[in-house]
Write an enzyme that holds these catalytic residues in place. Sequence first.
Site, PDB file in Angstrom:
ATOM      1  N   MET A 179      24.387 -19.251  28.349  1.00 22.43           N
ATOM      2  CA  MET A 179      23.023 -18.891  27.935  1.00 22.43           C
ATOM      3  C   MET A 179      22.132 -20.057  28.335  1.00 22.43           C
ATOM      4  O   MET A 179      21.631 -20.812  27.490  1.00 22.43           O
ATOM      5  CB  MET A 179      22.997 -18.654  26.413  1.00 22.43           C
ATOM      6  CG  MET A 179      23.648 -17.336  26.029  1.00 22.43           C
ATOM      7  SD  MET A 179      24.093 -17.277  24.278  1.00 22.43           S
ATOM      8  CE  MET A 179      25.716 -18.007  24.368  1.00 22.43           C
ATOM      9  N   ASP A 225      28.998  -8.416  22.320  1.00 22.84           N
ATOM     10  CA  ASP A 225      28.872  -9.720  21.665  1.00 22.84           C
ATOM     11  C   ASP A 225      27.684  -9.699  20.704  1.00 22.84           C
ATOM     12  O   ASP A 225      26.543  -9.508  21.122  1.00 22.84           O
ATOM     13  CB  ASP A 225      28.653 -10.785  22.764  1.00 22.84           C
ATOM     14  CG  ASP A 225      28.582 -12.200  22.225  1.00 22.84           C
ATOM     15  OD1 ASP A 225      28.812 -12.413  21.031  1.00 22.84           O
ATOM     16  OD2 ASP A 225      28.293 -13.111  23.044  1.00 22.84           O
ATOM     17  N   ASP A 235      30.413 -20.225  23.783  1.00 27.28           N
ATOM     18  CA  ASP A 235      28.971 -20.022  23.953  1.00 27.28           C
ATOM     19  C   ASP A 235      28.296 -21.314  24.382  1.00 27.28           C
ATOM     20  O   ASP A 235      28.289 -22.297  23.640  1.00 27.28           O
ATOM     21  CB  ASP A 235      28.368 -19.530  22.626  1.00 27.28           C
ATOM     22  CG  ASP A 235      28.766 -18.098  22.334  1.00 27.28           C
ATOM     23  OD1 ASP A 235      28.512 -17.246  23.192  1.00 27.28           O
ATOM     24  OD2 ASP A 235      29.337 -17.846  21.253  1.00 27.28           O
ATOM     25  N   HIS A 267      36.131 -17.086  23.421  1.00 26.85           N
ATOM     26  CA  HIS A 267      34.739 -16.949  23.863  1.00 26.85           C
ATOM     27  C   HIS A 267      33.994 -18.246  23.539  1.00 26.85           C
ATOM     28  O   HIS A 267      33.962 -18.689  22.385  1.00 26.85           O
ATOM     29  CB  HIS A 267      34.110 -15.755  23.146  1.00 26.85           C
ATOM     30  CG  HIS A 267      32.725 -15.434  23.597  1.00 26.85           C
ATOM     31  ND1 HIS A 267      32.459 -14.689  24.722  1.00 26.85           N
ATOM     32  CD2 HIS A 267      31.512 -15.748  23.073  1.00 26.85           C
ATOM     33  CE1 HIS A 267      31.155 -14.546  24.869  1.00 26.85           C
ATOM     34  NE2 HIS A 267      30.555 -15.188  23.875  1.00 26.85           N
ATOM     35  N   MET A 272      24.840 -23.040  25.281  1.00 30.39           N
ATOM     36  CA  MET A 272      23.389 -22.856  25.081  1.00 30.39           C
ATOM     37  C   MET A 272      22.645 -24.140  25.422  1.00 30.39           C
ATOM     38  O   MET A 272      23.114 -25.238  25.093  1.00 30.39           O
ATOM     39  CB  MET A 272      23.106 -22.498  23.622  1.00 30.39           C
ATOM     40  CG  MET A 272      23.871 -21.286  23.127  1.00 30.39           C
ATOM     41  SD  MET A 272      23.333 -20.832  21.476  1.00 30.39           S
ATOM     42  CE  MET A 272      24.564 -19.602  21.051  1.00 30.39           C
ATOM     43  N   MET A 306      24.856  -7.679  25.121  1.00 26.24           N
ATOM     44  CA  MET A 306      24.468  -8.411  23.911  1.00 26.24           C
ATOM     45  C   MET A 306      23.995  -7.409  22.864  1.00 26.24           C
ATOM     46  O   MET A 306      23.072  -6.635  23.113  1.00 26.24           O
ATOM     47  CB  MET A 306      23.322  -9.394  24.201  1.00 26.24           C
ATOM     48  CG  MET A 306      23.691 -10.636  24.996  1.00 26.24           C
ATOM     49  SD  MET A 306      25.067 -11.611  24.344  1.00 26.24           S
ATOM     50  CE  MET A 306      24.525 -12.012  22.681  1.00 26.24           C
ATOM     51  N   SER A 312      34.888 -16.036  18.985  1.00 23.67           N
ATOM     52  CA  SER A 312      33.816 -16.914  19.473  1.00 23.67           C
ATOM     53  C   SER A 312      33.789 -18.175  18.623  1.00 23.67           C
ATOM     54  O   SER A 312      33.535 -18.106  17.412  1.00 23.67           O
ATOM     55  CB  SER A 312      32.468 -16.202  19.366  1.00 23.67           C
ATOM     56  OG  SER A 312      31.426 -17.156  19.482  1.00 23.67           O
ATOM     57  N   HIS A 314      30.330 -18.042  28.201  1.00 29.84           N
ATOM     58  CA  HIS A 314      29.100 -17.242  28.191  1.00 29.84           C
ATOM     59  C   HIS A 314      27.938 -18.218  28.328  1.00 29.84           C
ATOM     60  O   HIS A 314      27.607 -18.930  27.379  1.00 29.84           O
ATOM     61  CB  HIS A 314      29.075 -16.471  26.852  1.00 29.84           C
ATOM     62  CG  HIS A 314      27.796 -15.753  26.568  1.00 29.84           C
ATOM     63  ND1 HIS A 314      27.497 -15.237  25.325  1.00 29.84           N
ATOM     64  CD2 HIS A 314      26.743 -15.426  27.364  1.00 29.84           C
ATOM     65  CE1 HIS A 314      26.322 -14.643  25.362  1.00 29.84           C
ATOM     66  NE2 HIS A 314      25.841 -14.755  26.585  1.00 29.84           N
TER      67      HIS A 314
HETATM   68  C1  DX5 Z   1      25.301 -15.378  20.147  1.00 34.02           C
HETATM   69  C2  DX5 Z   1      26.613 -15.639  20.799  1.00 34.02           C
HETATM   70  C3  DX5 Z   1      27.784 -14.985  20.165  1.00 34.02           C
HETATM   71  C4  DX5 Z   1      28.018 -15.360  18.720  1.00 34.02           C
HETATM   72  C5  DX5 Z   1      28.324 -14.070  18.011  1.00 34.02           C
HETATM   73  O1  DX5 Z   1      24.286 -15.780  20.996  1.00 34.02           O
HETATM   74  O2  DX5 Z   1      26.593 -15.229  22.160  1.00 34.02           O
HETATM   75  O3  DX5 Z   1      28.965 -15.143  20.922  1.00 34.02           O
HETATM   76  O4  DX5 Z   1      29.076 -16.241  18.508  1.00 34.02           O
HETATM   77  O5  DX5 Z   1      28.409 -14.330  16.665  1.00 34.02           O
HETATM   78  P1  DX5 Z   1      28.689 -13.188  15.597  1.00 34.02           P
HETATM   79  O6  DX5 Z   1      29.981 -12.548  15.959  1.00 34.02           O
HETATM   80  O7  DX5 Z   1      28.696 -13.941  14.329  1.00 34.02           O
HETATM   81  O8  DX5 Z   1      27.524 -12.214  15.701  1.00 34.02           O
HETATM   82 ZN    ZN Z   2      28.504 -15.194  23.289  1.00 32.96          ZN
END
Ligand code: DX5
Ligand code: ZN
Length: 233
Positions: free
Chosen positions: A67, A174, A34, A32, A36, A136, A7, A65
């Site tokens: 969010m 994740d 993210d 991956h 947001m 999650m 990620s 992903h």
């Molecule tokens: C959190 C993200 C994850 C994040 C995980 O909201 O969706 O993908 O990068 O990070 P680690 O592996 O550090 O928990």
């Molecule tokens: Zn994620």
Amino acid sequence: MVELLPSILSADFAHLAAQIAAAERGGGTAIHVDIMDGHFVPNLTLGPPVVASLRKATRLPLDCHLMIDNPNEYIAAFAEAGADWVSVHYEACPHLHRTLQLILHHGMKPGVVVNPATRVDIIVEILPMVHHVLVMSVNPGFGGQEFIPFSLDKIRQLARIRRELKLSFKIEVDGGVAHDTVAAVVQAGAELLVAGSAVFGAGQPERDARTLLAAARKAANSKTAVRKSKIHS
Ligand code: DX5
Ligand code: ZN
């Protein structure tokens, strides 16, 4: 077969191409990403323009992903940018079936994400149409949080539903996936392992991806050995 999905949330954003290449050398098989929006989760990251740049930097599938609220409004833009897999949160989609259809319609692989407090049996009806279910194991929004242990029960339950319904979606996990948790996650039945800080946090993504993947494979092999010995006994 377990796979590691680094990620980039925890990567050095000024050197993304090099960081991704290093994580790939360490065994990462999809990236991956993210996304947001500061509404669905209390943090902001990136959008389609960065995905378009990543698309030029790697041949690995981009696992986006989302969010974000109102994901339908952005599906076309992510397809245009070169996203391969797109997952949306159950909690953000009042018309989840329609959203998944939209992702399919744009030629991408759809996934559904459930927050820690969301039950997995609530998504049974749409499981035949998803490529993956993302469990999650932290509350979404930030990297580096602690793994929530009851996520393991949710992974087991999903694996059981998959067996019973003879489906083939993948189970992705994740949040807080690291050396101390990866074996339990794999033994519970997850095969797509997202890891941010465990891969990029120490500034050695190639080395740290490799050791994390090795630990995951070891757990997967011992799981297969247990199953075989049960069959033969
Ligand atoms: C959190 C993200 C994850 C994040 C995980 O909201 O969706 O993908 O990068 O990070 P680690 O592996 O550090 O928990
Ligand atoms: Zn994620």
